[in-house]
Design a protein around this motif. Structure first.
Motif, PDB file in Angstrom:
ATOM      1  N   THR A 105      85.426 -20.364 -14.585  1.00 51.42           N
ATOM      2  CA  THR A 105      84.823 -19.297 -15.220  1.00 51.42           C
ATOM      3  C   THR A 105      83.222 -19.197 -14.773  1.00 51.42           C
ATOM      4  O   THR A 105      82.775 -20.328 -14.552  1.00 51.42           O
ATOM      5  CB  THR A 105      84.994 -19.194 -16.676  1.00 51.42           C
ATOM      6  N   THR A 106      82.884 -18.027 -14.970  1.00 55.98           N
ATOM      7  CA  THR A 106      80.985 -18.040 -14.804  1.00 55.98           C
ATOM      8  C   THR A 106      80.497 -19.005 -16.026  1.00 55.98           C
ATOM      9  O   THR A 106      79.470 -19.613 -15.695  1.00 55.98           O
ATOM     10  CB  THR A 106      80.792 -16.762 -14.987  1.00 55.98           C
ATOM     11  N   CYS A 107      81.074 -18.996 -17.247  1.00 58.07           N
ATOM     12  CA  CYS A 107      80.505 -20.041 -18.187  1.00 58.07           C
ATOM     13  C   CYS A 107      80.451 -21.476 -17.913  1.00 58.07           C
ATOM     14  O   CYS A 107      79.528 -22.196 -17.733  1.00 58.07           O
ATOM     15  CB  CYS A 107      81.293 -19.808 -19.382  1.00 58.07           C
ATOM     16  N   GLY A 108      81.449 -21.606 -17.185  1.00 57.87           N
ATOM     17  CA  GLY A 108      81.717 -23.149 -16.584  1.00 57.87           C
ATOM     18  C   GLY A 108      80.517 -23.392 -15.268  1.00 57.87           C
ATOM     19  O   GLY A 108      80.163 -24.509 -15.489  1.00 57.87           O
ATOM     20  N   ARG A 109      80.466 -22.624 -14.521  1.00 55.21           N
ATOM     21  CA  ARG A 109      79.388 -22.724 -13.530  1.00 55.21           C
ATOM     22  C   ARG A 109      77.926 -22.844 -14.395  1.00 55.21           C
ATOM     23  O   ARG A 109      77.031 -23.739 -13.712  1.00 55.21           O
ATOM     24  CB  ARG A 109      79.414 -21.595 -12.502  1.00 55.21           C
ATOM     25  N   CYS A 110      77.655 -21.993 -15.261  1.00 60.28           N
ATOM     26  CA  CYS A 110      76.554 -22.022 -16.032  1.00 60.28           C
ATOM     27  C   CYS A 110      76.149 -23.302 -16.505  1.00 60.28           C
ATOM     28  O   CYS A 110      75.027 -23.836 -16.840  1.00 60.28           O
ATOM     29  CB  CYS A 110      76.503 -20.935 -17.159  1.00 60.28           C
ATOM     30  N   VAL A 111      77.198 -23.944 -17.357  1.00 60.02           N
ATOM     31  CA  VAL A 111      77.172 -25.068 -18.221  1.00 60.02           C
ATOM     32  C   VAL A 111      76.717 -26.359 -17.010  1.00 60.02           C
ATOM     33  O   VAL A 111      75.955 -27.113 -17.183  1.00 60.02           O
ATOM     34  CB  VAL A 111      78.477 -25.350 -18.728  1.00 60.02           C
ATOM     35  N   SER A 112      77.468 -26.117 -15.946  1.00 59.80           N
ATOM     36  CA  SER A 112      77.192 -27.558 -14.749  1.00 59.80           C
ATOM     37  C   SER A 112      75.614 -27.124 -14.313  1.00 59.80           C
ATOM     38  O   SER A 112      75.093 -28.122 -14.328  1.00 59.80           O
ATOM     39  CB  SER A 112      78.261 -27.131 -13.565  1.00 59.80           C
ATOM     40  N   ALA A 113      75.248 -25.997 -14.025  1.00 59.52           N
ATOM     41  CA  ALA A 113      73.867 -25.741 -13.745  1.00 59.52           C
ATOM     42  C   ALA A 113      73.022 -26.207 -14.765  1.00 59.52           C
ATOM     43  O   ALA A 113      72.019 -26.739 -14.536  1.00 59.52           O
ATOM     44  CB  ALA A 113      73.687 -24.112 -13.450  1.00 59.52           C
ATOM     45  N   TRP A 114      73.284 -25.951 -16.087  1.00 61.98           N
ATOM     46  CA  TRP A 114      72.272 -26.217 -17.030  1.00 61.98           C
ATOM     47  C   TRP A 114      72.174 -27.810 -17.223  1.00 61.98           C
ATOM     48  O   TRP A 114      71.257 -28.238 -17.437  1.00 61.98           O
ATOM     49  CB  TRP A 114      72.845 -25.503 -18.609  1.00 61.98           C
ATOM     50  N   PHE A 115      73.232 -28.471 -17.105  1.00 62.14           N
ATOM     51  CA  PHE A 115      73.237 -30.024 -16.997  1.00 62.14           C
ATOM     52  C   PHE A 115      72.579 -30.486 -16.054  1.00 62.14           C
ATOM     53  O   PHE A 115      71.830 -31.669 -16.166  1.00 62.14           O
ATOM     54  CB  PHE A 115      74.751 -30.628 -17.237  1.00 62.14           C
ATOM     55  N   ILE A 116      72.627 -30.035 -14.768  1.00 64.12           N
ATOM     56  CA  ILE A 116      71.705 -30.270 -13.826  1.00 64.12           C
ATOM     57  C   ILE A 116      70.355 -30.395 -14.069  1.00 64.12           C
ATOM     58  O   ILE A 116      69.483 -31.417 -14.103  1.00 64.12           O
ATOM     59  CB  ILE A 116      71.961 -29.683 -12.685  1.00 64.12           C
ATOM     60  N   MET A 117      69.811 -29.028 -14.452  1.00 67.21           N
ATOM     61  CA  MET A 117      68.597 -28.875 -15.061  1.00 67.21           C
ATOM     62  C   MET A 117      68.002 -29.725 -16.042  1.00 67.21           C
ATOM     63  O   MET A 117      66.974 -30.294 -16.073  1.00 67.21           O
ATOM     64  CB  MET A 117      68.238 -27.309 -15.227  1.00 67.21           C
ATOM     65  N   LEU A 118      68.848 -29.883 -17.134  1.00 67.21           N
ATOM     66  CA  LEU A 118      68.517 -30.750 -18.103  1.00 67.21           C
ATOM     67  C   LEU A 118      68.415 -32.288 -17.772  1.00 67.21           C
ATOM     68  O   LEU A 118      67.445 -33.101 -18.426  1.00 67.21           O
ATOM     69  CB  LEU A 118      69.629 -30.640 -19.369  1.00 67.21           C
ATOM     70  N   THR A 119      69.118 -32.733 -16.990  1.00 62.49           N
ATOM     71  CA  THR A 119      69.182 -34.136 -16.498  1.00 62.49           C
ATOM     72  C   THR A 119      67.758 -34.536 -15.738  1.00 62.49           C
ATOM     73  O   THR A 119      67.527 -35.367 -15.729  1.00 62.49           O
ATOM     74  CB  THR A 119      70.568 -34.224 -15.824  1.00 62.49           C
ATOM     75  N   TYR A 120      67.483 -33.399 -14.819  1.00 69.28           N
ATOM     76  CA  TYR A 120      66.606 -33.506 -13.992  1.00 69.28           C
ATOM     77  C   TYR A 120      65.124 -33.746 -15.095  1.00 69.28           C
ATOM     78  O   TYR A 120      64.480 -34.401 -14.741  1.00 69.28           O
ATOM     79  CB  TYR A 120      66.319 -32.389 -13.144  1.00 69.28           C
ATOM     80  N   ILE A 121      65.278 -32.800 -16.061  1.00 68.44           N
ATOM     81  CA  ILE A 121      63.875 -32.852 -16.991  1.00 68.44           C
ATOM     82  C   ILE A 121      63.947 -34.137 -17.678  1.00 68.44           C
ATOM     83  O   ILE A 121      63.007 -34.761 -17.824  1.00 68.44           O
ATOM     84  CB  ILE A 121      63.993 -31.781 -18.048  1.00 68.44           C
ATOM     85  N   PHE A 122      65.186 -34.711 -18.048  1.00 66.57           N
ATOM     86  CA  PHE A 122      65.447 -35.952 -18.630  1.00 66.57           C
ATOM     87  C   PHE A 122      65.023 -37.081 -17.811  1.00 66.57           C
ATOM     88  O   PHE A 122      64.234 -38.181 -18.365  1.00 66.57           O
ATOM     89  CB  PHE A 122      66.560 -36.309 -19.149  1.00 66.57           C
ATOM     90  N   MET A 123      65.158 -37.142 -16.458  1.00 68.42           N
ATOM     91  CA  MET A 123      64.693 -38.198 -15.577  1.00 68.42           C
ATOM     92  C   MET A 123      63.159 -38.148 -15.384  1.00 68.42           C
ATOM     93  O   MET A 123      62.577 -39.321 -15.357  1.00 68.42           O
ATOM     94  CB  MET A 123      65.432 -37.807 -14.195  1.00 68.42           C
TER      95      MET A 123
END
Length: 278
Positions: free
Chosen positions: A120-138
Motif C-alpha cells: 500500500t501507499t502507507c507501507g511505502r511512506c512508512v519505509s521512506a519515513w524510517f529511512i529519513m529518521l535513521t539518517y537523522i539519528f545517524m
C-alpha cells in the motif's frame, strides 16, 4: 509400519516449518539491531558510571562543591547528561524494535509465510519515513561520538600528566579546569604535581577506571553509528524491494484485467456464434 511413516512425515513437516520460519527472519536487520543495542548499552552504562566517577574526582581532588540555588555548574550539567542517557537508552530500545518489525514486514520471506500481500501507499511512506529518521539519528550519533571524545581527551591529558610526573624528577605540571571550561575564569581550580591531592589522584584506581569507562562509552557511540549506517543500507534495500513489488503488483493487476477482458470477449463471441447457429 504405518506409525513409522506417520512419525517420519510429522518430523519432515516440523523440519520444513522450522526452515520456513528461519527463512523469514531478516538477518540484516537482526545484526544491525544487536549492534545498536550493544553500542547503546555500552554508551549509556559506561557513560553513566564515568560521569559518576567524574563527580567524585571533582569533589575529592579538585575540591569543587555544588553551587547553591539555580546556578548551572558542572555538577548540574552532569546530572542533565545522566537524564539524557536514560532517555537515549529507552528511545533506542523502542526504535530498535520498530526497525525489526519493519524488517520482518518488508522481507521477501514474509510473503511465502503469510501468502500474497498488497504493498500500500502507507507501507511505502512508512519505509521512506524510517529511512529519513535513521539518517537523522545517524547524524545525531556522529555528534554524540564527537562530543564523547572530549572527556576522553581531557582524561588523556590528565593521565599523561600523571605519567610524566612519575617519569621526570622535579617536574611541576599543573592541570587547570578553566582550560576546559569546567569552571568560570574567576575560579581557580587546579592541581599540580607537587600537591598531595594530585599524588593521591594519580595513585587511585578511580582516575584510571573513569578514563577507561569514557573510552568504552566512545566505542559504544561508534558502534551505534555503524549500526545506523547498517540500518540505512537495510532500509534502502527494503525500499528498493517495496518499489519493485509495487511495480510487479501493478503489472499483475493490468495483466489480470486484460486477461479478464479477453475472456469476456471470447465468451461473448462464443455466445453470438451459438445463437447464430441455433
Amino acid at each position: 509400519m504405518e506409525e513409522n511413516m506417520e512419525e517420519g512425515q510429522t518430523q519432515k513437516g516440523c523440519f520444513e516449518c522450522c526452515i520456513k520460519c528461519l527463512g523469514g527472519i531478516p538477518y540484516a536487520s537482526l545484526i544491525a539491531t544487536i549492534l545498536l543495542y550493544a553500542g547503546v548499552a555500552l554508551f549509556c552504562g559506561c557513560g553513566h558510571e564515568a560521569l559518576s566517577g567524574t563527580v567524585n574526582i571533582l569533589q575529592t581532588y579538585f575540591e569543587m562543591t555544588r553551587s547553591a540555588g539555580d546556578v548551572i555548574d558542572a555538577f548540574t550539567l552532569i546530572d542533565i547528561f545522566k537524564y539524557v542517557i536514560y532517555g537515549v537508552a529507552a528511545a533506542f530500545f523502542v526504535y530498535g524494535i520498530l526497525l525489526m518489525v519493519e524488517g520482518f514486514f518488508t522481507t521477501g520471506a514474509i510473503k511465502d509465510l503469510y501468502g500474497d500481500f498488497k504493498i500500500t501507499t502507507c507501507g511505502r511512506c512508512v519505509s521512506a519515513w524510517f529511512i529519513m529518521l535513521t539518517y537523522i539519528f545517524m547524524l545525531a550519533w556522529l555528534g554524540v561520538t564527537a562530543f564523547t571524545s572530549l572527556p576522553v581527551y581531557m582524561y588523556f591529558n590528565l593521565w599523561t600528566i600523571c605519567r610524566n610526573a612519575t617519569v621526570v624528577d622535579g617536574a611541576n605540571l599543573c592541570l587547570d579546569l578553566r582550560q576546559y571550561g569546567i569552571v568560570t575564569i574567576g575560579e581557580e581550580k587546579k592541581v599540580c604535581t607537587s600537591s598531595e591531592s594530585f599524588i593521591k589522584m594519580c595513585d587511585s584506581n578511580e582516575l584510571n577506571m573513569t578514563f577507561h569507562l569514557f573510552i568504552v562509552a566512545l566505542a559504544g557511540a561508534g558502534a551505534a553509528v555503524i549500526a545506523m549506517v547498517h540500518y540505512l543500507m537495510v532500509l534502502s534495500a527494503n525500499w528498493a524491494y517495496v518499489k519493485d513489488a509495487c511495480r510487479m503488483q501493478k503489472y499483475e493487476d493490468i495483466k489480470s484485467k486484460e486477461e479478464q477482458e479477453l475472456h469476456d470477449i471470447h465468451s461473448t463471441r462464443s455466445k453470438e456464434r451459438l445463437n447464430a447457429y441455433t
